[in-house]
Design an enzyme around this catalytic site. Structure first.
Site, mmCIF file in Angstrom:
data_model
loop_
_atom_site.group_PDB
_atom_site.id
_atom_site.type_symbol
_atom_site.label_atom_id
_atom_site.label_comp_id
_atom_site.label_asym_id
_atom_site.label_seq_id
_atom_site.Cartn_x
_atom_site.Cartn_y
_atom_site.Cartn_z
ATOM 1 N N ILE A 137 0.857 -1.186 0.000
ATOM 2 C CA ILE A 137 0.000 0.000 0.000
ATOM 3 C C ILE A 137 0.896 1.240 0.000
ATOM 4 O O ILE A 137 1.847 1.301 0.794
ATOM 5 C CB ILE A 137 -0.969 -0.025 1.221
ATOM 6 C CG1 ILE A 137 -1.841 1.233 1.272
ATOM 7 C CG2 ILE A 137 -0.243 -0.197 2.547
ATOM 8 C CD1 ILE A 137 -2.941 1.181 2.339
ATOM 9 N N PRO A 138 0.630 2.218 -0.885
ATOM 10 C CA PRO A 138 1.436 3.452 -0.842
ATOM 11 C C PRO A 138 1.287 4.123 0.523
ATOM 12 O O PRO A 138 0.176 4.254 1.043
ATOM 13 C CB PRO A 138 0.824 4.316 -1.945
ATOM 14 C CG PRO A 138 0.101 3.357 -2.850
ATOM 15 C CD PRO A 138 -0.370 2.247 -1.961
ATOM 16 N N ALA A 139 2.408 4.522 1.095
ATOM 17 C CA ALA A 139 2.386 5.025 2.477
ATOM 18 C C ALA A 139 1.589 6.316 2.611
ATOM 19 O O ALA A 139 1.008 6.576 3.661
ATOM 20 C CB ALA A 139 3.815 5.227 2.972
ATOM 21 N N LEU A 140 1.560 7.138 1.564
ATOM 22 C CA LEU A 140 0.805 8.388 1.672
ATOM 23 C C LEU A 140 -0.358 8.380 0.689
ATOM 24 O O LEU A 140 -0.191 8.043 -0.487
ATOM 25 C CB LEU A 140 1.722 9.590 1.396
ATOM 26 C CG LEU A 140 1.077 10.958 1.654
ATOM 27 C CD1 LEU A 140 2.005 11.836 2.487
ATOM 28 C CD2 LEU A 140 0.724 11.663 0.365
ATOM 29 N N GLY A 141 -1.534 8.694 1.217
ATOM 30 C CA GLY A 141 -2.725 8.740 0.366
ATOM 31 C C GLY A 141 -3.484 10.031 0.609
ATOM 32 O O GLY A 141 -3.125 10.842 1.473
ATOM 33 N N LEU A 142 -4.547 10.190 -0.157
ATOM 34 C CA LEU A 142 -5.356 11.411 -0.029
ATOM 35 C C LEU A 142 -6.640 11.116 0.736
ATOM 36 O O LEU A 142 -7.413 10.227 0.352
ATOM 37 C CB LEU A 142 -5.714 11.949 -1.425
ATOM 38 C CG LEU A 142 -6.569 13.221 -1.422
ATOM 39 C CD1 LEU A 142 -5.792 14.403 -0.834
ATOM 40 C CD2 LEU A 142 -7.060 13.557 -2.821
ATOM 41 N N GLY A 143 -6.890 11.872 1.811
ATOM 42 C CA GLY A 143 -8.150 11.786 2.545
ATOM 43 C C GLY A 143 -9.243 12.542 1.802
ATOM 44 O O GLY A 143 -8.961 13.522 1.099
ATOM 45 N N ASP A 185 -8.411 7.552 0.081
ATOM 46 C CA ASP A 185 -9.176 7.054 1.229
ATOM 47 C C ASP A 185 -10.607 7.596 1.172
ATOM 48 O O ASP A 185 -10.817 8.800 1.277
ATOM 49 C CB ASP A 185 -8.511 7.500 2.529
ATOM 50 C CG ASP A 185 -9.256 6.935 3.731
ATOM 51 O OD1 ASP A 185 -9.081 5.731 4.001
ATOM 52 O OD2 ASP A 185 -10.042 7.671 4.364
ATOM 53 N N TYR A 241 -18.958 9.764 3.794
ATOM 54 C CA TYR A 241 -18.473 11.077 3.344
ATOM 55 C C TYR A 241 -19.407 11.672 2.288
ATOM 56 O O TYR A 241 -19.325 12.869 1.988
ATOM 57 C CB TYR A 241 -17.031 11.012 2.811
ATOM 58 C CG TYR A 241 -16.018 10.489 3.818
ATOM 59 C CD1 TYR A 241 -16.308 10.471 5.184
ATOM 60 C CD2 TYR A 241 -14.781 10.011 3.409
ATOM 61 C CE1 TYR A 241 -15.387 9.976 6.103
ATOM 62 C CE2 TYR A 241 -13.858 9.518 4.330
ATOM 63 C CZ TYR A 241 -14.173 9.497 5.673
ATOM 64 O OH TYR A 241 -13.259 9.010 6.574
ATOM 65 N N LYS A 265 -15.105 2.422 3.353
ATOM 66 C CA LYS A 265 -15.495 1.968 4.693
ATOM 67 C C LYS A 265 -16.994 1.711 4.786
ATOM 68 O O LYS A 265 -17.809 2.468 4.234
ATOM 69 C CB LYS A 265 -15.103 3.025 5.737
ATOM 70 C CG LYS A 265 -13.685 3.527 5.570
ATOM 71 C CD LYS A 265 -13.236 4.485 6.635
ATOM 72 C CE LYS A 265 -11.957 5.189 6.218
ATOM 73 N NZ LYS A 265 -12.142 6.416 5.445
ATOM 74 N N HIS A 290 -15.936 0.926 9.585
ATOM 75 C CA HIS A 290 -15.565 2.320 9.887
ATOM 76 C C HIS A 290 -15.423 2.568 11.394
ATOM 77 O O HIS A 290 -14.483 3.220 11.834
ATOM 78 C CB HIS A 290 -16.632 3.252 9.281
ATOM 79 C CG HIS A 290 -16.142 4.635 9.003
ATOM 80 N ND1 HIS A 290 -16.605 5.395 7.955
ATOM 81 C CD2 HIS A 290 -15.223 5.417 9.637
ATOM 82 C CE1 HIS A 290 -16.000 6.557 7.961
ATOM 83 N NE2 HIS A 290 -15.163 6.608 8.966
#
Ligand code: NAP
Length: 319
Positions: free
Chosen positions: A12-18, A43, A48, A77, A110
């Site tokens: 999994i890429p360590a940095l993602g976009l919330g 994410d 949301y 989630k 979630h």
């Protein structure tokens, strides 16, 4: 981009976009810009209320040949009102339809909180909206999540906002081990024991609200909430390295071998946050940041600890 091992042989890429709180209109642009910058991990969550917009942006980028589906990592989630085993797969299917995807890379429970299905994609307004975990045990919800893996609808499954106790309980009955626990984590809430415990069991962690969730709803804000931006120790590190406070917080998370998912809809901040994945903090920086821990939650769980329900802050966090 650094990646973390997840499951048996995935990364999994360590940095993602919330994407929580990203509004209609601005999210499409943010996802498109993020893909241009290099983001591959997104994410999402049904609650949301913006998965259809994420789906349109992803589909457009894929159709334009800017990115391939198998280069993307998409997390979503299960909302609390869909914990009954028969509701899990339809909830995932709705998310997949909205995201215009055939399967997710990661699907999470979630919250360890069950709400009545009649609530739909919403928040409780009173104790009548809740179901207890005796009525809908997390182990039953989890078994339904496992069938989603069997059906090829989610590559990995995991949890969010789970304590050590709830992880251990789940491991007792799980056929498919949770691959991820997504929890609030930042220098004021370092969760060292939880990180150690999850890693010991081969469970990865994702840090949510890593920048302090400044745009969280007012009901979750108090006047004396700490903030990273004004913290004197962080300011010293900003000067030392010429990084921003946000970059320091993100680099810290990645250097602890956790994934991190800062939310932004601003192009410059998207770039700044992405660049943080390549920053190396030295031992002295990490030691200074470790001293900031004060077990402070921005998302403190008040929403769930309602009178007349079985839920309390003590049994939510098991603290
Ligand atoms: N599992 C869960 O229960 C749970 C709970 C909370 C959050 N999450 C996930 O975690 C993600 C991140 O958490 P979050 O949205 O609560 O908060 P966050 O990422 O800590 O903070 C977002 C806020 O920081 C601002 N920001 C972003 N980059 C910045 C930078 N470089 N400098 C200064 N400000 C910056 C954003 O504004 P702009 O957009 O204007 O840049 C926004 O106001 C969520 O979006 C969601 O995907 C999950």
């Amino acid at each position: 981009m650094k990646t973390l091992k997840i499951g048996e042989n995935d990364r999994i890429p360590a940095l993602g976009l919330g994407t929580w709180k990203s509004k209609e209109g601005e999210l499409y642009k943010a996802i498109t810009e993020a893909i241009e910058i290099g983001y591959r991990h997104f994410d999402c969550a049904a609650i949301y209320g913006n998965e259809a917009e994420v789906g349109r942006a992803l589909r457009h980028a894929i159709n334009e040949g800017r990115v391939k589906r198998d280069q993307l990592w998409i997390t979503s989630k299960l909302w609390n009102s869909m914990h009954k085993p028969e509701d899990v797969r339809p909830a995932l299917q709705k998310t997949l339809d909205d995201l215009q995807l055939e399967s997710l890379d990661l699907y999470l429970i979630h919250w360890p909180v069950a709400l009545k299905p009649s609530l739909g994609n919403g928040f409780p307004t009173g104790s009548d909206d809740f179901l207890s975990l005796r009525e809908v045990p997390l182990s039953a919800t989890w078994a339904a999540m496992e069938t989603c893996v069997d059906a090829g609808l989610a590559k990995h499954i995991g949890v969010s906002n789970f304590s050590i106790k709830k992880i251990d309980d789940l491991l007792q009955t799980a056929r498919v081990k949770p691959a991820m626990n997504q929890v609030e984590m930042h220098p004021f809430l370092q969760q060292g024991t939880l990180v150690e415990h999850c890693h010991k069991h081969g469970i990865q962690l994702t840090a949510y609200s890593p920048l302090g969730s400044n745009d969280r709803p007012d009901r979750l804000k108090k006047d004396d909430d700490p903030n990273l931006r004004d913290n004197p120790k962080i300011k010293i590190l900003e000067k030392k390295h010429d990084y921003t406070w946000a970059q320091i917080a993100l680099a810290w998370a990645i250097q602890r071998d956790t994934a991190v998912i800062p939310k932004s809809v601003n192009k410059d901040r998207l770039q700044q946050n992405y660049d943080a994945a390549d920053i190396e903090l030295d031992d002295d920086d990490m030691a200074k940041i470790s001293m900031l821990d004060r077990h402070f939650r921005y998302i403190n769980g008040d929403t769930w600890a309602q009178q007349g329900t079985d839920y309390t802050l003590e049994n939510l966090w098991d603290e």
